[in-house]
Write a protein that holds these residues in place. Structure first.
Motif, PDB file in Angstrom:
ATOM      1  N   ILE A 230      -4.753  -7.635   3.813  1.00 34.19           N
ATOM      2  CA  ILE A 230      -5.110  -7.407   2.412  1.00 34.19           C
ATOM      3  C   ILE A 230      -4.665  -8.619   1.593  1.00 34.19           C
ATOM      4  CG2 ILE A 230      -4.873  -5.879   0.430  1.00 34.19           C
ATOM      5  CD1 ILE A 230      -6.273  -4.559   2.727  1.00 34.19           C
ATOM      6  N   TYR A 231      -5.560  -9.129   0.763  1.00 37.85           N
ATOM      7  CA  TYR A 231      -5.245 -10.219  -0.152  1.00 37.85           C
ATOM      8  C   TYR A 231      -5.152  -9.633  -1.563  1.00 37.85           C
ATOM      9  CZ  TYR A 231      -6.408 -13.488   3.599  1.00 37.85           C
ATOM     10  OH  TYR A 231      -6.434 -14.182   4.781  1.00 37.85           O
TER      11      TYR A 231
ATOM     12  N   ARG B 222      -1.193 -12.810   1.277  1.00 37.38           N
ATOM     13  CA  ARG B 222      -1.832 -12.063   2.361  1.00 37.38           C
ATOM     14  C   ARG B 222      -0.786 -11.155   2.982  1.00 37.38           C
ATOM     15  NH1 ARG B 222      -1.992 -12.908   7.801  1.00 37.38           N
ATOM     16  NH2 ARG B 222      -0.943 -14.923   7.478  1.00 37.38           N
ATOM     17  N   VAL B 223      -1.121  -9.862   3.027  1.00 35.67           N
ATOM     18  CA  VAL B 223      -0.198  -8.868   3.567  1.00 35.67           C
ATOM     19  C   VAL B 223      -0.864  -8.197   4.750  1.00 35.67           C
ATOM     20  CG1 VAL B 223       1.198  -6.847   3.056  1.00 35.67           C
ATOM     21  CG2 VAL B 223       0.742  -8.498   1.261  1.00 35.67           C
ATOM     22  N   ARG B 224      -0.118  -8.040   5.827  1.00 32.65           N
ATOM     23  CA  ARG B 224      -0.626  -7.379   7.032  1.00 32.65           C
ATOM     24  C   ARG B 224      -0.075  -5.952   7.068  1.00 32.65           C
ATOM     25  NH1 ARG B 224      -0.329 -10.460  12.534  1.00 32.65           N
ATOM     26  NH2 ARG B 224      -1.978  -8.907  12.907  1.00 32.65           N
ATOM     27  N   ILE B 225      -0.993  -5.017   7.156  1.00 34.14           N
ATOM     28  CA  ILE B 225      -0.628  -3.596   7.162  1.00 34.14           C
ATOM     29  C   ILE B 225      -1.011  -3.011   8.520  1.00 34.14           C
ATOM     30  CG2 ILE B 225      -0.820  -1.406   5.947  1.00 34.14           C
ATOM     31  CD1 ILE B 225       0.220  -3.641   4.189  1.00 34.14           C
ATOM     32  N   LYS B 226      -0.061  -2.360   9.159  1.00 34.56           N
ATOM     33  CA  LYS B 226      -0.317  -1.714  10.447  1.00 34.56           C
ATOM     34  C   LYS B 226      -0.510  -0.222  10.221  1.00 34.56           C
ATOM     35  CE  LYS B 226       1.570  -0.873  15.051  1.00 34.56           C
ATOM     36  NZ  LYS B 226       2.742  -1.012  15.953  1.00 34.56           N
ATOM     37  N   TYR B 227      -1.658   0.263  10.661  1.00 33.74           N
ATOM     38  CA  TYR B 227      -1.967   1.701  10.568  1.00 33.74           C
ATOM     39  C   TYR B 227      -2.401   2.152  11.949  1.00 33.74           C
ATOM     40  CZ  TYR B 227      -4.256   6.079   9.277  1.00 33.74           C
ATOM     41  OH  TYR B 227      -4.638   7.388   9.213  1.00 33.74           O
TER      42      TYR B 227
ATOM     43  N   GLY C 106      10.454  -8.133  -2.658  1.00 36.63           N
ATOM     44  CA  GLY C 106      10.631  -9.192  -1.665  1.00 36.63           C
ATOM     45  C   GLY C 106       9.419  -9.434  -0.795  1.00 36.63           C
ATOM     46  N   VAL C 107       8.274  -8.904  -1.155  1.00 35.08           N
ATOM     47  CA  VAL C 107       7.063  -9.111  -0.357  1.00 35.08           C
ATOM     48  C   VAL C 107       6.560 -10.529  -0.613  1.00 35.08           C
ATOM     49  CG1 VAL C 107       4.721  -8.325   0.096  1.00 35.08           C
ATOM     50  CG2 VAL C 107       6.506  -6.669  -0.476  1.00 35.08           C
ATOM     51  N   LYS C 108       6.302 -11.253   0.471  1.00 37.78           N
ATOM     52  CA  LYS C 108       5.817 -12.626   0.387  1.00 37.78           C
ATOM     53  C   LYS C 108       4.530 -12.763   1.173  1.00 37.78           C
ATOM     54  CE  LYS C 108      10.559 -14.379   0.041  1.00 37.78           C
ATOM     55  NZ  LYS C 108      11.587 -15.278   0.634  1.00 37.78           N
ATOM     56  N   ASN C 109       4.004 -13.957   1.160  1.00 34.72           N
ATOM     57  CA  ASN C 109       2.786 -14.230   1.906  1.00 34.72           C
ATOM     58  C   ASN C 109       3.052 -14.062   3.404  1.00 34.72           C
ATOM     59  OD1 ASN C 109       0.139 -14.984   2.424  1.00 34.72           O
ATOM     60  ND2 ASN C 109       0.640 -17.159   2.522  1.00 34.72           N
ATOM     61  N   GLY C 110       2.238 -13.237   4.045  1.00 37.89           N
ATOM     62  CA  GLY C 110       2.402 -12.986   5.473  1.00 37.89           C
ATOM     63  C   GLY C 110       3.335 -11.836   5.798  1.00 37.89           C
ATOM     64  N   SER C 111       3.832 -11.101   4.800  1.00 42.97           N
ATOM     65  CA  SER C 111       4.732  -9.977   5.076  1.00 42.97           C
ATOM     66  C   SER C 111       3.980  -8.858   5.783  1.00 42.97           C
ATOM     67  CB  SER C 111       5.342  -9.467   3.771  1.00 42.97           C
ATOM     68  OG  SER C 111       6.126 -10.450   3.168  1.00 42.97           O
ATOM     69  N   LYS C 112       4.729  -8.080   6.552  1.00 37.30           N
ATOM     70  CA  LYS C 112       4.148  -6.983   7.327  1.00 37.30           C
ATOM     71  C   LYS C 112       4.696  -5.656   6.819  1.00 37.30           C
ATOM     72  CE  LYS C 112       3.645  -9.754  11.536  1.00 37.30           C
ATOM     73  NZ  LYS C 112       3.989  -9.870  12.985  1.00 37.30           N
ATOM     74  N   MET C 113       3.809  -4.692   6.827  1.00 38.68           N
ATOM     75  CA  MET C 113       4.175  -3.333   6.420  1.00 38.68           C
ATOM     76  C   MET C 113       3.573  -2.343   7.392  1.00 38.68           C
ATOM     77  SD  MET C 113       3.590  -3.451   2.292  1.00 38.68           S
ATOM     78  CE  MET C 113       4.064  -4.875   1.321  1.00 38.68           C
TER      79      MET C 113
END
Length: 300
Positions: A73-74, A61-66, A118-125
């Motif tokens: 996003i999964y 699961r990745v959290r994207i801030k826009y 290095g993107v892991k579960n819960g990473s933020k972008m």
């Protein structure tokens, strides 16, 4: 007894002893090389075989801030940033080429893999709209639309010229056989061809399309010149149009009158001499009327 048993068991134990299998170093090195691969980032990782029955890749699961909104996003941990941009395009409405993903204060390429970066579960972008890429894409779209429009216009004009070319051939065949066609038909056909020529001048094209446009222009000009010649032939009278070219009169040679001047000579044996200054007319009349000259003969 005990010693005897031990001595009897020794051969049997020797037969069942474990003997290790030693592989050749070449085969071991080959197997090791085949199990590894170099990823786009330059990292050496274990080779992934999609056909093998390996354990399923875990989803993260990745959290994207826009802006002020967060999107979760999964997706697979082995996906690329380009695949992530496609998923974000459905959420944000931004084109994948107009997106810029920043992870750990660094913009990531679309071909880079998440796990390698290095993107892991819960990473933020952070998702940022790329104005320069958007402008470049719009310019490319406009250029492609202009090319498509020019190509379509040239194709339509080419079809119209083909139809007019058949009419030009029909008129040429009719006039060549001595027939007469209304002059209005010839003029209308010339006007239609000139209209297509004006349309070709208005087409903006580059490269191969420019060569195609030039070829169509030369083609139209050739048909117009043919119609101009046919118009002149059609205006000639029918008899003059069918008459074979007359032979050129031969140049008459000037007549030459040859007058013969006769000259009289005195005979060696004639006692009388005829004057030599007589004119040609008197000499001819005298020669016709005079008697045969007499000669003096000697008798032996």
């Amino acid at each position: 007894m005990m010693s005897t048993r031990r001595k009897g068991m020794a051969p049997a134990m020797a037969k069942t002893a474990f003997i290790p299998v030693i592989e050749s170093p070449t085969a071991a090195a080959t197997a090791t090389v085949e199990e590894w691969e170099v990823r786009p980032g330059g990292m050496l990782v274990q080779k992934r075989d999609p056909d093998s029955a390996a354990a399923p890749v875990p989803a993260i699961r990745v959290r994207i801030k826009y802006g002020a909104v967060y999107h979760e996003i999964y997706l697979s941990s082995q996906a690329t940033f380009g695949e992530l941009k496609k998923l974000l395009s459905a959420r944000t409405g931004l084109h994948p080429q107009d997106q810029k993903l920043v992870y750990k204060d660094k913009e990531r390429d679309s071909n880079a893999y998440l796990d390698i970066s290095g993107v892991k579960n819960g990473s933020k972008m952070v998702l940022v709209e790329d104005a320069a890429a958007q402008a470049k894409r719009f310019l490319e779209m406009r250029r492609q639309a202009r090319i498509d429009k020019a190509s379509k216009s040239i194709s339509q004009i080419s079809l119209e010229v083909d139809k007019l070319a058949s009419q030009v051939s029909a008129l040429e065949a009719s006039i060549s056989k001595g027939g007469k066609v209304p002059e209005k038909d010839v003029l209308n056909l010339i006007e239609l061809l000139m209209t297509q020529l004006v349309k070709l001048d208005g087409v903006v094209a580059d490269g191969d399309l420019k060569l195609q446009r030039r070829m169509q222009e030369r083609r139209v000009q050739k048909y117009v010149e043919t119609l101009d010649v046919l118009k002149i032939k059609n205006a000639l009278p029918r008899a003059a149009n069918q008459r074979t070219p007359a032979r050129q009169p031969q140049k008459q040679q000037p007549s030459v009158v040859v007058t013969t001047k006769w000259e009289t000579f005195d005979s060696l044996f004639s006692p009388t001499a005829v004057p030599s200054t007589a004119t040609s007319a008197s000499a001819s009349s005298t020669a016709s009327s005079a008697a045969t000259p007499r000669f003096d003969w000697e008798l032996f």
